[in-house]
Design a protein around this motif. Structure first.
Motif, short mmCIF file in Angstrom:
data_model
loop_
_atom_site.label_atom_id
_atom_site.label_comp_id
_atom_site.label_asym_id
_atom_site.label_seq_id
_atom_site.Cartn_x
_atom_site.Cartn_y
_atom_site.Cartn_z
N SER A 3 0.99 -1.18 0.08
CA SER A 3 -0.22 -0.11 -0.01
C SER A 3 0.73 1.23 -0.04
CB SER A 3 -0.86 -0.04 1.13
OG SER A 3 -1.45 1.28 1.49
N ARG A 5 -0.74 4.40 0.34
CA ARG A 5 -1.56 5.67 0.57
C ARG A 5 -1.25 6.01 2.17
NH1 ARG A 5 -7.09 2.26 -1.69
NH2 ARG A 5 -6.18 2.18 -3.81
N ASP A 377 -2.84 11.34 0.47
CA ASP A 377 -3.29 10.23 -0.52
C ASP A 377 -4.13 11.11 -1.87
OD1 ASP A 377 -6.19 10.18 0.16
OD2 ASP A 377 -5.52 8.74 1.64
N TYR A 445 0.25 8.39 -10.06
CA TYR A 445 -0.37 7.76 -9.15
C TYR A 445 -1.28 8.48 -8.02
CZ TYR A 445 3.03 4.29 -10.31
OH TYR A 445 3.93 3.31 -11.13
N GLU A 449 -5.68 7.72 -8.06
CA GLU A 449 -6.30 7.26 -6.64
C GLU A 449 -7.38 8.27 -6.31
OE1 GLU A 449 -4.94 6.08 -2.21
OE2 GLU A 449 -3.61 7.03 -3.27
N TYR A 452 -10.68 7.19 -8.11
CA TYR A 452 -10.76 5.72 -7.93
C TYR A 452 -12.28 5.45 -7.94
CZ TYR A 452 -10.93 1.05 -5.88
OH TYR A 452 -11.62 -0.40 -5.72
N LEU A 478 -3.07 1.19 -9.13
CA LEU A 478 -3.63 1.03 -7.92
C LEU A 478 -3.43 -0.40 -6.94
CD1 LEU A 478 -6.98 3.07 -8.69
CD2 LEU A 478 -5.08 3.83 -7.38
N GLU A 480 -5.11 -2.99 -8.33
CA GLU A 480 -6.47 -3.49 -8.38
C GLU A 480 -6.44 -4.34 -9.66
OE1 GLU A 480 -9.04 -3.62 -6.36
OE2 GLU A 480 -8.69 -1.73 -5.31
#
Length: 650
Positions: A3, A5, A377, A445, A449, A452, A478, A480
């Motif tokens: 992660s 964030r 973030d 990035y 986010e 998202y 991300l 995902e």
């Protein structure tokens, strides 16, 4: 997946330390030591003692700083007892590590929401201040033995120059975890730079003043001068004047502020603390002495003079705004420079974001820079993008607006337009525009986010096929992979995207492909075709892909390496030295996790995985994998390959 964030809460500023100074008659001994004494009649009223102070008024106290040529580093400030600090938890949501007991290592905080939310103090016998930390293995730290097998001299060398705020999520994650891990110090003689001071310095360079202050306080009440300086800087950046001024007790004043950085810092902090303690006359004496000793800093004298005596001297606008400069701007009540977002020291960014007096465009520029440093973030950045107000005419003329294309305000306008758009083709156009402008600004990035929720709300379909490459790329960025696979199926259902399909499938493979599903022959054929294409960008992508796959244990066929030797343009730029790459390789082989992470950051450099030579990125990937940081190795390889891909860029 690691992660990236950041999460954090901010503490309110502490009360300013009231510095007590009692002026005695000038003694012969004081004159002989050249300790600065105030003229008669200038004795300030002693402020009430703080609860933590020991009542002691007997004997003379020298004014801070205690003069130049003094033989002891003791400050004239009354220092409050250092209290055990209950720090806020680290910002990253670290991946779960291995469980282990951690004897002789202090770990003072846990990840928010984790099982451990209180302060735990381990055995302290035989621990020097280098071993303190804020995270353990349970929180994603690298363990109490992370420096085992490493040379202290090497660690000091690489730690001092460790790149921070590279724009790479994986590098930011690794750097923060390394700096906050409590571990036994490496063996051997060092070069005189305390590891704790270097760690605090790097945290401040990364903009993490709160964590830097917590780490400095975890080191205990006895501090090396370098640690005290970094503690004071962290405290000033965090708005904790009390601890900043208390640190003066451990900072030698020196006698050459014109050429000695520590002496210059000491005199500036002394003047600051004298002013906030209500002793402007003594602060003016300190300023006069600094001038006589040759300190050349027009901005400092201008700000300090205004704060102490209300006199504003002419001074040039700063090219950089240091933590100390910002403290004096606040003390003098002077407006910050218009370009504060660009010139402020990173540790100041979180505090600036809380400044309600700043204009929207300035605060937005600060927010974007904070996002580049992973201090906020993407979803927090989205909040700042929503703050500016635009006229209907401006929104209607988005593409022809007079707001500069590279401006943060333009990116805010695009973000707001996406939320208002209804037609599918309009939304696709705006998404691609947001991704392209964000990537050009080094904000890819945070941008994906920030978008998202909008992205996740789109159902992959043939009608949205033109959006598929950009959406797939965004979801991979991300972490995902499942959602990315849904968009890949849309692309594969209707062939025609050619190069995009080839590169995005390669990114999917690097991001999380299973070794047993790796078709070496088929993938190698694609790589060889790219290497023989004659297209430089295609060759670079293929060369990087081949080396990263091999580093991950997904080996291409021998024919790939033959084709790579023939493709002269496939690996442009300078690779790190063979000695450095060999040291990184050896660190991985001997399972020296701390050294491996530190050398990984060093060989990748400020440009991150995307700008590093493919050999550097591949060796860093292989070494991380060798020390069981599999997900981190995957993420690094993905970032390196993503930077070489033009698929889905918008």
């Amino acid at each position: 997946m690691v992660s990236f964030r950041a999460r954090r809460g901010r503490r309110a500023a502490c009360l300013a330390l009231l510095v007590s100074v009692v002026i005695p008659a000038v003694s012969g001994a004081a004159q002989e030591m050249k300790v600065l004494q105030a003229p008669a009649g200038m004795e300030p009223v002693r402020a009430p003692a703080l609860p933590s102070e020991t009542s002691q008024t007997d004997g003379p106290r020298s004014i801070v700083p205690p003069g130049y040529g003094a033989t002891t580093p003791a400050s004239g400030l009354s220092s409050p007892d250092v209290q055990a600090v209950s720090p806020a938890a680290p910002s990253h949501l670290f991946p779960t590590g291995r469980q282990s007991s951690e004897p002789a290592v202090r770990v003072l905080s846990a990840v928010p929401g984790g099982e451990r939310s209180d302060i735990e103090i381990g055995t302290l016998t035989g621990v020097d201040t280098s071993s303190v930390g804020l995270v353990g293995l349970q929180d994603g730290g690298f363990g109490p033995d992370m420096w085992q097998g490493a040379s202290r001299a090497d660690i000091e060398t690489y730690l001092v120059r460790m790149p921070v705020a590279t724009g790479s999520p994986i590098m930011d994650d690794l750097a923060q975890r390394l700096l906050l891990t409590g571990a036994r110090p490496p063996e051997g003689a060092g070069g005189g730079v305390p590891l704790l001071a270097a760690r605090i310095n790097r945290l401040l360079a990364a903009g993490r003043a709160e964590e830097a202050l917590q780490l400095a306080m975890a080191g205990g009440a006895t501090r090396a001068p370098q640690v005290a300086v970094e503690l004071a800087r962290a405290a000033l950046a965090a708005g904790d004047d009390n601890r900043a001024c208390a640190a003066l007790a451990d900072i030698p004043p020196g006698n050459d502020p014109a050429r000695n950085e520590m002496a210059a810092f000491s005199v500036k902090l002394s003047a600051y603390c004298q002013i906030i303690a209500g002793n402007p006359e003594i602060a003016n004496l300190t300023l006069d002495l600094a001038r006589e000793e040759g300190l050349d800093d027009a901005l400092f004298f201008s700000l300090a003079g205004q704060a102490a005596a209300g006199i504003r001297l002419r001074a040039p606008e700063p090219n950089t705004l240091s933590i100390m400069d910002a403290a004096f701007y606040r003390l003098a009540g002077r407006d910050l420079p218009d370009n504060v977002a660009e010139i402020a020291e990173p540790a100041l960014l979180p505090g600036l974001l809380r400044d309600g007096e700043l204009k929207d465009d300035v605060r937005l520029a600060i927010a974007e820079r904070a996002a580049r440093y992973d201090l906020i973030d993407g979803r927090e950045l989205a909040t700042y993008y929503g703050m500016p107000s635009f006229t209907d005419e401006q929104m209607a003329g988005l593409l022809t607006s007079d707001i500069p294309e590279a401006s943060p305000m333009r990116r805010a306008m695009i973000h707001q337009a996406i939320g208002a758009a209804v037609a599918a083709d309009e939304r696709i156009r705006l998404f691609k525009l947001a991704f392209a402008t964000g990537e050009a600004a080094g904000l890819y990035y945070p941008t994906v986010e920030a978008l998202y929720d909008e992205l996740a709300g789109m159902t992959p379909s043939d009608a949205l096929r033109p959006m598929a490459p950009a959406a797939l790329r965004a979801f991979l960025a991300l972490g995902e992979r499942g959602k990315a696979a849904e968009w890949l199926s849309v692309m594969n259902a209707a062939p025609g995207l050619g190069r995009d399909s080839r590169e995005l499938a390669a990114l999917m493979r690097v991001a999380g492909g299973a070794p047993d599903a790796f078709d070496s022959a088929s993938v190698s054929a694609e790589i060889i075709a790219d290497l023989r294409s004659g297209e430089r960008a295609t060759q670079v992508f293929a060369a990087c892909e081949a080396m990263l796959l091999d580093a991950l244990g997904l080996s291409p066929t021998p024919a790939v390496w033959e084709a790579l030797l023939d493709a002269r343009n496939a690996m442009p730029g300078d690779a790190p030295s063979e000695a450095l790459l060999g040291q990184l390789q050896m660190a991985g082989h001997k399972n020296a996790i701390g050294e491996t992470v530190l050398l990984t950051l060093d060989v990748l450099g400020l440009g991150g995985p995307g700008a590093a030579h493919p050999r550097a990125a591949a060796q860093a990937t292989a070494s991380l994998k060798a020390v069981d940081l599999e997900s981190e190795a995957r993420r690094l390889a993905f970032e390196a390959l993503l930077a070489r891909s033009y698929a889905g860029r918008g």
